[in-house]
Design an enzyme around this catalytic site. Sequence first.
Site, PDB file in Angstrom:
ATOM      1  N   LYS A  86     -17.411 -37.312  12.039  1.00  0.00           N
ATOM      2  CA  LYS A  86     -15.936 -36.886  12.331  1.00  0.00           C
ATOM      3  C   LYS A  86     -15.692 -35.823  13.275  1.00  0.00           C
ATOM      4  CE  LYS A  86     -15.615 -36.271   7.845  1.00  0.00           C
ATOM      5  NZ  LYS A  86     -16.937 -36.585   7.434  1.00  0.00           N
ATOM      6  N   ARG A 106      -8.708 -36.287   1.576  1.00  0.00           N
ATOM      7  CA  ARG A 106     -10.251 -36.596   0.774  1.00  0.00           C
ATOM      8  C   ARG A 106      -9.707 -37.239  -0.429  1.00  0.00           C
ATOM      9  NH1 ARG A 106     -15.121 -33.615   3.488  1.00  0.00           N
ATOM     10  NH2 ARG A 106     -13.853 -32.973   5.221  1.00  0.00           N
ATOM     11  N   ARG A 127     -29.120 -31.330  11.074  1.00  0.00           N
ATOM     12  CA  ARG A 127     -27.916 -30.501  12.022  1.00  0.00           C
ATOM     13  C   ARG A 127     -28.122 -28.978  11.748  1.00  0.00           C
ATOM     14  NH1 ARG A 127     -21.796 -31.817  10.046  1.00  0.00           N
ATOM     15  NH2 ARG A 127     -22.731 -31.033   8.027  1.00  0.00           N
ATOM     16  N   ARG A 166     -25.974 -25.262   7.445  1.00  0.00           N
ATOM     17  CA  ARG A 166     -24.921 -25.167   6.475  1.00  0.00           C
ATOM     18  C   ARG A 166     -25.561 -25.067   5.099  1.00  0.00           C
ATOM     19  NH1 ARG A 166     -20.013 -29.032   8.327  1.00  0.00           N
ATOM     20  NH2 ARG A 166     -20.191 -29.429   6.004  1.00  0.00           N
ATOM     21  N   ARG A 186     -22.420 -34.556  -2.018  1.00  0.00           N
ATOM     22  CA  ARG A 186     -21.329 -35.000  -1.261  1.00  0.00           C
ATOM     23  C   ARG A 186     -21.178 -36.570  -1.032  1.00  0.00           C
ATOM     24  NH1 ARG A 186     -23.409 -31.786   3.856  1.00  0.00           N
ATOM     25  NH2 ARG A 186     -21.501 -32.391   4.912  1.00  0.00           N
TER      26      ARG A 186
END
Length: 213
Positions: A15, A90, A129, A158, A169
Amino acid sequence: MSNIIVLLGPPGAGKGTQADKLAARLDIPKIATGDVLRAALRDGTPRGKEAKAYMDRGDLVPDSVIFGILRDVMGSPATSKGAILDGAVRTVPQAKELGIMLAELGKGVDSVLLLDISDDKLTERLSGRTVCEKCQTPYMGREPETKCEKCGSKLIRRKDDEPEAIRNRLKVYRAQTAPVIDWYGENGMKVHKVDADGPVDEVTRRAVEALEK
Ligand code: AP5
């Protein structure tokens, strides 16, 4: 004429990556609630402090916090031409509240895009990532502590990209965000499903094609 695009998709679907591309292409800003919250956290604001524990676990922050962000940004001159709303919707209450806010401004959601990808692929992406601690640009295959190409700040991992938080998540996405897809469909908006597996520019091409439909 305003152009308000809601970008949906599971964590790691791309996204943020695609919102940057579409924002540049359509000349409208990207509003990423995750980025806004991380910046608030870094700056030690009350909003950031309230959000921290939720974000670290991979839970959603309370709707009331997101309503505040949406009210700030949608009423600002920066979004007068429109915006790409990256992960800003969300839950069904957030979708409803955004609709009410926009109606008060004489606007509405123009397009809804859903980035579609398998769980295996997104887990692979999130595990590899790193992100810039300042401008939050995401990277693949770059080690923490190396420098961001865009702003020169350092790359970090993160906290919510740890395996347990990724699992949570995904669970949260299925329980709380997937119903938003149906809600838009039931409320007269076509949700354009975009295959998010493939080279970044190819996914952008698919997204632009969907927006033109
Ligand atoms: P947020 O930061 O939005 O996290 P997310 O939705 O989990 O999404 P990600 O940022 O992890 O992934 P992405 O889909 O943007 O993918 P990316 O482009 O980085 O939100 C974080 C937290 O904030 C939430 O968990 C929640 O606590 C809170 N929050 C935010 N908004 C909220 C709301 N509205 N309500 C309640 N709480 C909220 O790509 C992932 C990786 O893949 C990158 O490394 C990238 O380089 C790579 N990549 C991207 N595209 C490709 C491609 N095509 N091929 C190969 N690699 C690719």
